[in-house]
Design an enzyme around this catalytic site. Sequence first.
Site, PDB file in Angstrom:
ATOM      1  N   ASP A 161      -5.354  16.275 -12.768  1.00 12.21           N
ATOM      2  CA  ASP A 161      -6.392  16.031 -11.775  1.00 12.21           C
ATOM      3  C   ASP A 161      -7.446  17.122 -11.888  1.00 12.21           C
ATOM      4  O   ASP A 161      -7.118  18.323 -11.861  1.00 12.21           O
ATOM      5  CB  ASP A 161      -5.796  16.031 -10.371  1.00 12.21           C
ATOM      6  CG  ASP A 161      -4.906  14.819 -10.112  1.00 12.21           C
ATOM      7  OD1 ASP A 161      -4.776  13.982 -11.025  1.00 12.21           O
ATOM      8  OD2 ASP A 161      -4.336  14.726  -9.014  1.00 12.21           O
TER       9      ASP A 161
ATOM     10  N   ASP B 202      -4.835   2.418  -4.294  1.00 14.48           N
ATOM     11  CA  ASP B 202      -4.370   3.580  -3.536  1.00 14.48           C
ATOM     12  C   ASP B 202      -4.209   3.147  -2.085  1.00 14.48           C
ATOM     13  O   ASP B 202      -5.182   2.703  -1.453  1.00 14.48           O
ATOM     14  CB  ASP B 202      -5.375   4.727  -3.633  1.00 14.48           C
ATOM     15  CG  ASP B 202      -5.713   5.066  -5.079  1.00 14.48           C
ATOM     16  OD1 ASP B 202      -4.808   4.982  -5.923  1.00 14.48           O
ATOM     17  OD2 ASP B 202      -6.871   5.419  -5.352  1.00 14.48           O
TER      18      ASP B 202
END
Length: 239
Positions: free
Chosen positions: A8, A129
Site C-alpha cells: 500500500d 470494499d
Amino acid sequence: MILYPAIDLKDGQAVRLLRGDMEKATVFNDDPTAPARGFVEAGCQWLHLVDLNGAFAGTPVNAAAVEAILAACPVPAQLGGGIRDMATIESWISKGLARVILGTVAVENPDLVRDAARAFPGKIAVGIDARDGRVATKGWAEETDVQATDLARSFEDAGVAAIIYTDINRDGAMQGPNIESTAALAQSVSIPVIASGGVSSLDDLIALRDCGTQLDGAISGRALYEGAIDLKAALAALS
C-alpha cells in the site's frame, strides 16, 4: 490459491492503514521496491499494489513508486486506487501492469468497467470494499446503500478477471478475515474472488483455502511485514 502480498502506497512509502484510516498509517519502508523485491525473491507469483492517495484524489498519485516496482519485479502486479477513466487504464496497462482494479467506478460508472473488460480481456478486476455488507467508495470514505453481493452479481456477464473483496472492518486489524461473507460472495458468482482484509496468520490462509468454495487467492499485508505469517510456509500451504 494465490497469495498476493500487499504493498500500500502513501506519499511514496510502503504503509499499512488500520481499517482504511489514512491518519492511522504505519510506515514499513521508505522504499516500496524493497519489500516488493523481497516478496518476489521469497517466491510470490503476484503483487497487489494500492495507491492510497490516489483512491482519495481520484487520480494516480504514487505513479513513480508503482513504476519503480514494475521495473524492479519480474512478476505480474495488480493495482487499485485512483483509476477512474479509460485513459488511466490504458496508461497503466501500457506500462506493464498485469491487472487494473476498478473500485469506485464500479459503483459510479459500471459501463466503464464493461468497456474496459472488453478492451483489455483478463486485465480488469473489480474491487468491492464493504463495511457491514455495504460497499464503500472513494478510499472507503463514502458509504453507499449498494450490497456487495449485488454489485458482484451485476458484473457476472462483463468478463472481468477477478473480484477483490475487502472487509473494511477487518483490514489491517490483525483480527482474521471475514470468511463467512467472503465464501458467500464467492458462491454467489462465477467470477474468481480474491479475499482481502484481516489475514493475519497461516491459520487464516488455510481457513480461506478450505472455506468450502474455491477462492482465487488471498491478500495479506501487515501480517507479512510484521512476521506474523511465515511467507515460505504460507506459499507452501496454498500451493
